[in-house]
Design a protein around this motif. Sequence first.
Motif, PDB file in Angstrom:
ATOM      1  N   ILE A  30       0.836  -1.209   0.000  1.00  0.00           N
ATOM      2  CA  ILE A  30       0.000   0.000   0.000  1.00  0.00           C
ATOM      3  C   ILE A  30       0.871   1.259   0.000  1.00  0.00           C
ATOM      4  N   ILE A  31       1.888   1.262   0.838  1.00  0.00           N
ATOM      5  CA  ILE A  31       2.749   2.443   0.968  1.00  0.00           C
ATOM      6  C   ILE A  31       3.696   2.587  -0.224  1.00  0.00           C
ATOM      7  N   SER A  32       4.217   1.475  -0.712  1.00  0.00           N
ATOM      8  CA  SER A  32       5.256   1.516  -1.744  1.00  0.00           C
ATOM      9  C   SER A  32       4.713   1.851  -3.130  1.00  0.00           C
ATOM     10  N   THR A  33       3.444   1.582  -3.390  1.00  0.00           N
ATOM     11  CA  THR A  33       2.898   1.822  -4.722  1.00  0.00           C
ATOM     12  C   THR A  33       2.970   3.294  -5.124  1.00  0.00           C
ATOM     13  N   PRO A  34       2.432   4.232  -4.342  1.00  0.00           N
ATOM     14  CA  PRO A  34       2.585   5.646  -4.747  1.00  0.00           C
ATOM     15  C   PRO A  34       4.031   6.108  -4.739  1.00  0.00           C
ATOM     16  N   LEU A  35       4.838   5.577  -3.802  1.00  0.00           N
ATOM     17  CA  LEU A  35       6.253   5.956  -3.755  1.00  0.00           C
ATOM     18  C   LEU A  35       6.982   5.487  -5.011  1.00  0.00           C
ATOM     19  N   ALA A  36       6.722   4.249  -5.429  1.00  0.00           N
ATOM     20  CA  ALA A  36       7.360   3.718  -6.633  1.00  0.00           C
ATOM     21  C   ALA A  36       6.887   4.449  -7.886  1.00  0.00           C
ATOM     22  N   LEU A  37       5.618   4.816  -7.926  1.00  0.00           N
ATOM     23  CA  LEU A  37       5.102   5.592  -9.062  1.00  0.00           C
ATOM     24  C   LEU A  37       5.841   6.925  -9.173  1.00  0.00           C
ATOM     25  N   TRP A  38       6.011   7.588  -8.042  1.00  0.00           N
ATOM     26  CA  TRP A  38       6.705   8.882  -8.038  1.00  0.00           C
ATOM     27  C   TRP A  38       8.164   8.716  -8.451  1.00  0.00           C
ATOM     28  N   LEU A  39       8.823   7.667  -7.973  1.00  0.00           N
ATOM     29  CA  LEU A  39      10.223   7.447  -8.312  1.00  0.00           C
ATOM     30  C   LEU A  39      10.399   7.062  -9.779  1.00  0.00           C
ATOM     31  N   SER A  40       9.380   6.451 -10.374  1.00  0.00           N
ATOM     32  CA  SER A  40       9.495   6.015 -11.769  1.00  0.00           C
ATOM     33  C   SER A  40       9.246   7.152 -12.758  1.00  0.00           C
ATOM     34  N   PRO A  98       3.472  -4.466  17.362  1.00  0.00           N
ATOM     35  CA  PRO A  98       3.398  -3.303  16.461  1.00  0.00           C
ATOM     36  C   PRO A  98       4.778  -2.706  16.165  1.00  0.00           C
ATOM     37  N   GLY A  99       5.659  -2.698  17.157  1.00  0.00           N
ATOM     38  CA  GLY A  99       7.013  -2.214  16.912  1.00  0.00           C
ATOM     39  C   GLY A  99       7.749  -3.085  15.912  1.00  0.00           C
ATOM     40  N   LEU A 100       7.542  -4.406  16.010  1.00  0.00           N
ATOM     41  CA  LEU A 100       8.132  -5.321  15.036  1.00  0.00           C
ATOM     42  C   LEU A 100       7.625  -5.034  13.629  1.00  0.00           C
ATOM     43  N   VAL A 101       6.345  -4.738  13.500  1.00  0.00           N
ATOM     44  CA  VAL A 101       5.757  -4.458  12.185  1.00  0.00           C
ATOM     45  C   VAL A 101       6.407  -3.223  11.567  1.00  0.00           C
ATOM     46  N   ILE A 102       6.531  -2.156  12.335  1.00  0.00           N
ATOM     47  CA  ILE A 102       7.125  -0.921  11.816  1.00  0.00           C
ATOM     48  C   ILE A 102       8.588  -1.134  11.443  1.00  0.00           C
ATOM     49  N   ALA A 103       9.342  -1.793  12.320  1.00  0.00           N
ATOM     50  CA  ALA A 103      10.757  -2.038  12.043  1.00  0.00           C
ATOM     51  C   ALA A 103      10.934  -2.927  10.817  1.00  0.00           C
ATOM     52  N   SER A 104      10.090  -3.940  10.688  1.00  0.00           N
ATOM     53  CA  SER A 104      10.184  -4.852   9.549  1.00  0.00           C
ATOM     54  C   SER A 104       9.811  -4.153   8.248  1.00  0.00           C
ATOM     55  N   MET A 105       8.877  -3.228   8.309  1.00  0.00           N
ATOM     56  CA  MET A 105       8.509  -2.466   7.118  1.00  0.00           C
ATOM     57  C   MET A 105       9.677  -1.634   6.617  1.00  0.00           C
ATOM     58  N   ILE A 106      10.382  -0.995   7.545  1.00  0.00           N
ATOM     59  CA  ILE A 106      11.544  -0.187   7.158  1.00  0.00           C
ATOM     60  C   ILE A 106      12.635  -1.078   6.576  1.00  0.00           C
ATOM     61  N   TYR A 107      12.869  -2.228   7.201  1.00  0.00           N
ATOM     62  CA  TYR A 107      13.948  -3.109   6.773  1.00  0.00           C
ATOM     63  C   TYR A 107      13.647  -3.794   5.436  1.00  0.00           C
ATOM     64  N   SER A 108      12.380  -4.077   5.148  1.00  0.00           N
ATOM     65  CA  SER A 108      12.013  -4.763   3.905  1.00  0.00           C
ATOM     66  C   SER A 108      11.567  -3.806   2.806  1.00  0.00           C
ATOM     67  N   LEU A 109      11.554  -2.503   3.082  1.00  0.00           N
ATOM     68  CA  LEU A 109      11.064  -1.521   2.112  1.00  0.00           C
ATOM     69  C   LEU A 109      11.724  -1.628   0.740  1.00  0.00           C
ATOM     70  N   PRO A 110      13.059  -1.695   0.625  1.00  0.00           N
ATOM     71  CA  PRO A 110      13.655  -1.737  -0.725  1.00  0.00           C
ATOM     72  C   PRO A 110      13.281  -2.977  -1.524  1.00  0.00           C
ATOM     73  N   PHE A 111      12.966  -4.075  -0.867  1.00  0.00           N
ATOM     74  CA  PHE A 111      12.605  -5.302  -1.566  1.00  0.00           C
ATOM     75  C   PHE A 111      11.204  -5.231  -2.167  1.00  0.00           C
ATOM     76  N   VAL A 112      10.425  -4.254  -1.755  1.00  0.00           N
ATOM     77  CA  VAL A 112       9.090  -4.050  -2.329  1.00  0.00           C
ATOM     78  C   VAL A 112       9.101  -2.879  -3.303  1.00  0.00           C
ATOM     79  N   GLN A 114      11.689  -1.511  -5.097  1.00  0.00           N
ATOM     80  CA  GLN A 114      12.472  -1.656  -6.318  1.00  0.00           C
ATOM     81  C   GLN A 114      11.774  -2.474  -7.401  1.00  0.00           C
ATOM     82  N   PRO A 115      11.162  -3.633  -7.088  1.00  0.00           N
ATOM     83  CA  PRO A 115      10.428  -4.343  -8.141  1.00  0.00           C
ATOM     84  C   PRO A 115       9.275  -3.536  -8.724  1.00  0.00           C
ATOM     85  N   LEU A 116       8.623  -2.717  -7.891  1.00  0.00           N
ATOM     86  CA  LEU A 116       7.530  -1.890  -8.390  1.00  0.00           C
ATOM     87  C   LEU A 116       8.058  -0.786  -9.305  1.00  0.00           C
ATOM     88  N   VAL A 117       9.167  -0.167  -8.935  1.00  0.00           N
ATOM     89  CA  VAL A 117       9.776   0.853  -9.789  1.00  0.00           C
ATOM     90  C   VAL A 117      10.159   0.251 -11.138  1.00  0.00           C
TER      91      VAL A 117
END
Length: 233
Positions: A30-40, A98-112, A114-117
């Motif tokens: 959900i978060i990466s889709t608009p971000l990847a669109l903007w980066l592309s 919830p802290g694990l979810v936020i930390a994991s989102m930051i750590y896995s962000l590039p793996f979501v 980059q493929p979208l970009v």
Amino acid sequence: MTEPVFSTADIQALWLTVKLAGIVTLLLLIISTPLALWLSETDRQQRLKTSVQALVALPLVLPPTVLGFYLLLAFSPDSWLGQTLHTLGMGQLAFSFPGLVIASMIYSLPFVVQPLVNAFNAIGQRQLEAAATLGAGRWDTFRYITLPLAKPGFITAAVLGFAHTIGEFGVVLMIGGNIPGETRVASVQIYDHVEALAYPQAHALSAFLLVFSFIVLLLVYGRRSQKGVKGWL
């Protein structure tokens, strides 16, 4: 009587890991889709985009313990975030799911992201310009043209984000600690087995994750080979 391959604690850790990976993957898409669109998109904000790209890709080169340490400081009760959460009566993020979810989102962000970009870049501008010429708005263009054409990229992003979250250790240990049923995921459970010299149990969990990761990569690269897509991500 033969002992089960996985203990109750192992199953609990596996379930918590799958739950964490599923939530993280959904939120990241959900978060990466608009971000990847903007980066592309190509425009005059190239310097800003370069900085954002570097920031998104930072977890690829940053040691997990470094990221986990600074997130632990950010989530602490003494930080502005911790104080704000305390004021709102929402509790603390450190050593919580919830802290694990936020930390994991930051750590896995590039793996979501980059493929979208890559998927959005592969579409090109011709079809989008044709849709705009016919009077299609941005939402209609995204829904009926961009989204279907970028579907392989979304699948790759979801699979890689899920698999990468499954294998996390340093970040989850720093942020979540080792609380059974709350933050003890599979990688931490393996660490516990090794510390206790319970190598058969550690081997069973490790072998399961190894096979799972290999199958995930086979599916990803198999799909990319069928589509004729080159590159690692």
